[in-house]
Design an enzyme around this catalytic site. Sequence first.
Site, PDB file in Angstrom:
ATOM      1  N   LYS A 204      79.277  11.826  26.184  1.00  0.00           N
ATOM      2  CA  LYS A 204      80.426  11.532  27.606  1.00  0.00           C
ATOM      3  C   LYS A 204      81.525  11.697  26.838  1.00  0.00           C
ATOM      4  CE  LYS A 204      82.187  10.024  31.661  1.00  0.00           C
ATOM      5  NZ  LYS A 204      81.649   9.243  33.062  1.00  0.00           N
ATOM      6  N   LYS A 258      78.603  16.109  27.900  1.00  0.00           N
ATOM      7  CA  LYS A 258      79.841  15.950  29.748  1.00  0.00           C
ATOM      8  C   LYS A 258      81.099  15.979  28.750  1.00  0.00           C
ATOM      9  CE  LYS A 258      81.672  13.838  33.712  1.00  0.00           C
ATOM     10  NZ  LYS A 258      81.530  12.327  34.005  1.00  0.00           N
TER      11      LYS A 258
HETATM   12  N1  LIG Z   1      81.700   7.336  36.074  1.00  0.00           N
HETATM   13  C1  LIG Z   1      82.918   7.739  35.968  1.00  0.00           C
HETATM   14  C2  LIG Z   1      82.456   9.327  36.004  1.00  0.00           C
HETATM   15  N2  LIG Z   1      81.753   9.914  36.427  1.00  0.00           N
HETATM   16  C3  LIG Z   1      81.871  11.358  36.676  1.00  0.00           C
HETATM   17  C4  LIG Z   1      82.611  11.157  36.194  1.00  0.00           C
HETATM   18  C5  LIG Z   1      83.351  13.051  35.902  1.00  0.00           C
HETATM   19  C6  LIG Z   1      83.444  14.045  36.434  1.00  0.00           C
HETATM   20  C7  LIG Z   1      84.440  14.841  36.826  1.00  0.00           C
HETATM   21  O1  LIG Z   1      85.634  15.073  36.060  1.00  0.00           O
HETATM   22  O2  LIG Z   1      83.512  15.931  37.612  1.00  0.00           O
HETATM   23  C8  LIG Z   1      82.938  10.309  35.665  1.00  0.00           C
HETATM   24  C9  LIG Z   1      85.052  10.221  35.499  1.00  0.00           C
HETATM   25  C10 LIG Z   1      84.972   9.442  34.349  1.00  0.00           C
HETATM   26  O3  LIG Z   1      84.783   9.168  33.567  1.00  0.00           O
HETATM   27  O4  LIG Z   1      86.650   9.173  33.979  1.00  0.00           O
END
Ligand SMILES: NCc1[nH]cc(CCC(=O)O)c1CC(=O)O
Length: 332
Positions: A204, A258
Site C-alpha cells: 500500500k 493499492k
Molecule cells: N485505512 C485507510 C484506507 N482504506 C482504504 C483507503 C483508500 C481507498 C480509496 O481511496 O478508494 C484508505 C485511505 C488511506 O489510506 O488514507
Amino acid sequence: MSPSPIAAPFPATRLRRLRRTPALRAMVTEVTLTPANLIWPIFVTEIAGGEGEIPSMPGVERLTLEGAKRAAETAMRLGIPAICIFPHSDPDLKTESCERAWDPENIGNRAIRAIKQVAPELAVMTDIALDPYNANGHDGLVRDGVILNDETVEALGRMALVQAEAGADILGPSDMMDGRIGALRGLLEANGHKDVAILSYAAKFASGFYGPFRDAVGASGRLVGDKKTYQVNPANREEAMRCVARDLSEGADMVMVKPGMPYLDICRMVKDQFAAPTFAYQVSGEYAMIEGAIRNGWLSREVVAESLLAFRRAGCDGILSYYAPQVAERLA
Ligand SMILES: NCc1[nH]cc(CCC(=O)O)c1CC(=O)O
C-alpha cells in the site's frame, strides 16, 4: 513469461488475420473479466442525513444500513462474490484513543451483521485501520506527532476480533503497521476464528489517489500531516515486494496492491514472485479520474471495463472497484 520470437517472417505471419472478426478475436482472447473477479467497496453511514452522493466520487453514494442490505442483495444477484464495508462514523465520537473502532455497535460491525442477515452467502470483507474513528484521521494511534506502531497493532487486534465476531469472512488490514498480520493471525487462531481470512493491504503506497475516499469517510479535514511514515514510498518496488513477502509469511491468505492502475508493474511482480491470490484496489482517485472524464464527455464508458481488464492482464485475481456493480451489470 518471455516472448518467443515469431517463427515465420511477414507475410507468412500476419497478426491481423486473427483480429479480422469478432469470432476469431474471441478465440484468442487471453484474459477474461467476470463478476467473480470483483469486490465491491461500499460506504455505510451512521449519521442521520449522511447518506447520498459523495461529491468527489460522482455516482458513488454513502449508504444507510438499509441501503447496505440492498447493495448486498444486488451483489448476490450480479454474481459479485464479496462486498467490502467502509464506515462513515459520527464525527462527535472520534477520539484520540479510537475506542469506537472495537465497539461491536459501531456502524461497520452493524453493517456486517445486517448484510449477513440478508445475504449470508456473500463474502463480507472489512477494513482494519483506525482512521474512521480517529480524531486526527490517521490509521494509527498518535502520541506527540508520532504514529505508534506496537500500540496500534494491539488496538487493531481488538478491532479484528470484534469484526470476526460480527461475522466478517475476510479482514482487510489497511493500516501498514509492522507486525500486524502475525498479531491478527495469532489472535484469530486463539479465539476460535481460525477460518477467518486475511486479505492484507500489503503493498500500500502513500498515494494522493486516496483523496476522495478520505472525503467519503469524513477523514479529510482531520488528517494532520501525511501517511508517509507507514505507507510505502511510490518510488519503491523492492520495498513493496518485501511487504508482500512479510505479510504472506505472517499468515495473510491474500495480498493487495493499492492504488491499482498506477502500480500495475507491482501487481505483475507480486503475482510472478509469490503465486498467491493477488488483488488490486482501483482506488477512489482512479474512480474520480475515470468518472470525471466520462461525465465531461472526454472518454467513453468503455474505458471502465478496459481499466479492470488491465488488472487481470497484470496478474490480479480480483479487483476492488467502485465500478463493480455497474460492470457486473454490463457483463450479465
Ligand atoms: N485505512 C485507510 C484506507 N482504506 C482504504 C483507503 C483508500 C481507498 C480509496 O481511496 O478508494 C484508505 C485511505 C488511506 O489510506 O488514507
